[in-house]
Design an enzyme around this catalytic site. Structure first.
Site, short mmCIF file in Angstrom:
data_model
loop_
_atom_site.label_atom_id
_atom_site.label_comp_id
_atom_site.label_asym_id
_atom_site.label_seq_id
_atom_site.Cartn_x
_atom_site.Cartn_y
_atom_site.Cartn_z
N ASN A 1 -3.97 -1.96 0.85
CA ASN A 1 -5.04 -1.27 1.59
C ASN A 1 -6.15 -2.22 2.07
O ASN A 1 -6.96 -1.86 2.92
CB ASN A 1 -5.66 -0.13 0.76
CG ASN A 1 -4.77 1.08 0.63
OD1 ASN A 1 -4.84 1.83 -0.34
ND2 ASN A 1 -3.90 1.30 1.61
N ARG B 1 -11.92 8.98 9.73
CA ARG B 1 -11.00 8.86 8.59
C ARG B 1 -11.69 9.00 7.23
O ARG B 1 -11.15 9.66 6.34
CB ARG B 1 -10.25 7.53 8.66
CG ARG B 1 -9.31 7.41 9.85
CD ARG B 1 -8.66 6.03 9.91
NE ARG B 1 -7.96 5.73 8.68
CZ ARG B 1 -6.72 6.14 8.40
NH1 ARG B 1 -6.05 6.82 9.29
NH2 ARG B 1 -6.15 5.83 7.26
N GLY C 1 -6.11 10.33 6.50
CA GLY C 1 -6.50 9.93 7.85
C GLY C 1 -5.99 10.93 8.88
O GLY C 1 -6.71 11.35 9.79
N SER D 1 -4.39 0.71 -2.83
CA SER D 1 -3.29 -0.22 -3.08
C SER D 1 -3.70 -1.64 -2.71
O SER D 1 -4.64 -1.84 -1.92
CB SER D 1 -2.05 0.19 -2.29
OG SER D 1 -2.19 -0.17 -0.93
N GLU E 1 12.06 11.38 -10.89
CA GLU E 1 12.38 12.31 -9.81
C GLU E 1 11.31 12.18 -8.73
O GLU E 1 10.11 12.12 -9.05
CB GLU E 1 12.38 13.76 -10.34
CG GLU E 1 13.49 14.05 -11.32
CD GLU E 1 14.88 13.91 -10.70
OE1 GLU E 1 15.05 14.27 -9.52
OE2 GLU E 1 15.78 13.43 -11.40
N ASP F 1 -1.19 10.79 0.16
CA ASP F 1 -1.16 10.29 1.53
C ASP F 1 -1.52 11.39 2.53
O ASP F 1 -1.24 12.57 2.30
CB ASP F 1 0.25 9.75 1.83
CG ASP F 1 0.27 8.84 3.05
OD1 ASP F 1 -0.81 8.43 3.52
OD2 ASP F 1 1.37 8.56 3.55
N LEU G 1 8.05 4.78 -1.63
CA LEU G 1 7.19 4.59 -2.81
C LEU G 1 5.99 3.69 -2.53
O LEU G 1 5.03 3.68 -3.30
CB LEU G 1 7.99 4.01 -3.97
CG LEU G 1 8.78 5.00 -4.82
CD1 LEU G 1 9.55 4.27 -5.90
CD2 LEU G 1 7.86 6.03 -5.47
N SER G 2 6.07 2.87 -1.50
CA SER G 2 4.95 2.00 -1.11
C SER G 2 4.36 1.21 -2.28
O SER G 2 3.14 1.16 -2.46
CB SER G 2 3.85 2.83 -0.44
OG SER G 2 4.34 3.45 0.72
C1 FPP Z 1 -3.80 7.62 2.00
O1 FPP Z 1 -4.20 8.30 3.16
C2 FPP Z 1 -4.88 7.61 1.03
C3 FPP Z 1 -5.52 6.50 0.60
C4 FPP Z 1 -5.24 5.15 1.10
C5 FPP Z 1 -6.59 6.58 -0.37
C6 FPP Z 1 -6.52 7.73 -1.33
C7 FPP Z 1 -7.85 7.94 -1.86
C8 FPP Z 1 -8.40 9.12 -2.18
C9 FPP Z 1 -7.69 10.41 -2.15
C10 FPP Z 1 -9.81 9.21 -2.57
C11 FPP Z 1 -10.27 8.13 -3.48
C12 FPP Z 1 -9.89 8.35 -4.89
C13 FPP Z 1 -10.74 8.08 -5.86
C14 FPP Z 1 -10.35 8.15 -7.29
C15 FPP Z 1 -12.10 7.72 -5.54
P1 FPP Z 1 -4.16 7.53 4.53
O2 FPP Z 1 -5.53 7.03 4.81
O3 FPP Z 1 -3.11 6.47 4.51
O4 FPP Z 1 -3.78 8.67 5.50
P2 FPP Z 1 -2.93 8.55 6.84
O5 FPP Z 1 -1.56 8.06 6.43
O6 FPP Z 1 -2.91 9.94 7.34
O7 FPP Z 1 -3.64 7.60 7.73
#
Ligand code: FPP
Length: 256
Positions: free
Chosen positions: A79, A44, A34, A76, A218, A31, A206-207
């Site tokens: 998402n 983002r 963004g 997810s 843990e 996480d 845990l979302s």
């Molecule tokens: C959360 O950050 C991250 C995600 C929703 C996506 C995670 C994806 C990657 C690290 C790259 C893709 C992975 C692969 C295998 C291609 P956020 O956008 O919620 O950040 P924020 O909470 O700061 O807005």
């Protein structure tokens, strides 16, 4: 919590000295992409791109440290609520990651598993996920689980529906359903339950990630934003894990 900066070797030593305290399976909620991008005045998707670089570093560090299983929460089921442009950017990044890294991961002995539903995914993404499974299925050195279009409740719901169908068709007796049978019907079947789940980016929840599997896991929450995660942060989390006393509902060691 103050933790000293540690090299991979010292983290490994710390965990091995803790007698079996190196986790076998680590899950990561990646996480903060963004917020990382916003900090630098960037869009983002740039944060997600840097997130893929952090993922590469982390897989490498996990292999080096001796973990056996790593599962990352990449997309997810929730998402989909994000703007279409961001969802498309995440799909494009998965494709880039697979196209650029699959060959190397395969040669390193990494077996890729994919957790989540394929429903709603574009055909090319679906095909690429299948290719990753297919091409790495004989590998045994390291296991990388990619939770993509994944939600823990959705996974459990699918498993329960399958069991109900089997019961209705007379293939299983309802009385035969136990925890092990449910685990075996989850996407993560074949992976041990995670010993440790790390969440970066300041939130403490845990979302919907591995909700069944994490009953005794843990949890380590770190403020670092995912694009800045790497070997050092992983070792910090492993040191925290090694210091925990896991009792699985029993008594503290030595207490009687
Ligand atoms: C959360 O950050 C991250 C995600 C929703 C996506 C995670 C994806 C990657 C690290 C790259 C893709 C992975 C692969 C295998 C291609 P956020 O956008 O919620 O950040 P924020 O909470 O700061 O807005």
């Amino acid at each position: 919590m103050t933790l000293s900066r540690a090299s991979s070797d010292s983290a490994r030593q710390a965990t091995e000295e803790g007698n079996g305290k190196l986790p076998r399976h680590v899950g990561i909620i990646m996480d903060g992409n963004g917020r990382w991008a916003a900090q630098y005045g960037m869009p983002r998707p740039v944060g997600h791109e840097r997130g893929v670089e952090a993922l590469r570093r982390t897989v490498k560090a996990a292999q080096k440290t001796g973990l056996e299983y790593l599962t990352v929460y990449s997309f997810s089921t929730e998402n989909w609520r994000r703007p279409f442009s961001e969802v498309s950017a995440l799909f494009a990044l998965l494709k880039t990651f697979m196209n650029q890294d699959l060959k190397r991961l395969k040669s390193e002995g990494v077996r890729i598993s994919v957790f989540g539903t394929r429903e709603g995914l574009p055909e090319d993404v679906d095909a690429l996920l299948d290719r990753a499974l297919e091409e790495t299925r004989d590998n045994t050195r390291f296991n990388l689980g990619i939770a993509f279009n994944y939600g823990g409740r959705e996974e459990i719901t699918r498993a329960v529906r399958g069991l109900a169908e089997d019961a209705r068709a007379g293939r299983i007796e309802p009385e035969a359903i136990d925890e092990a049978m449910i685990s075996s019907r989850l996407d993560t079947s074949g992976f041990p339950d995670p010993d440790l789940i790390i969440r970066t980016g300041e939130e403490r929840r845990l979302s919907n990630f591995l909700v069944w599997q994490s009953a005794y896991t843990e949890l380590v929450f770190m403020d670092v934003l995912w694009p800045e995660f790497g070997e050092h942060s992983l070792n910090e989390a492993l040191e925290t894990f090694a210091s925990r006393d896991r009792r699985f509902g029993g008594l503290k060691s030595g207490a009687a």
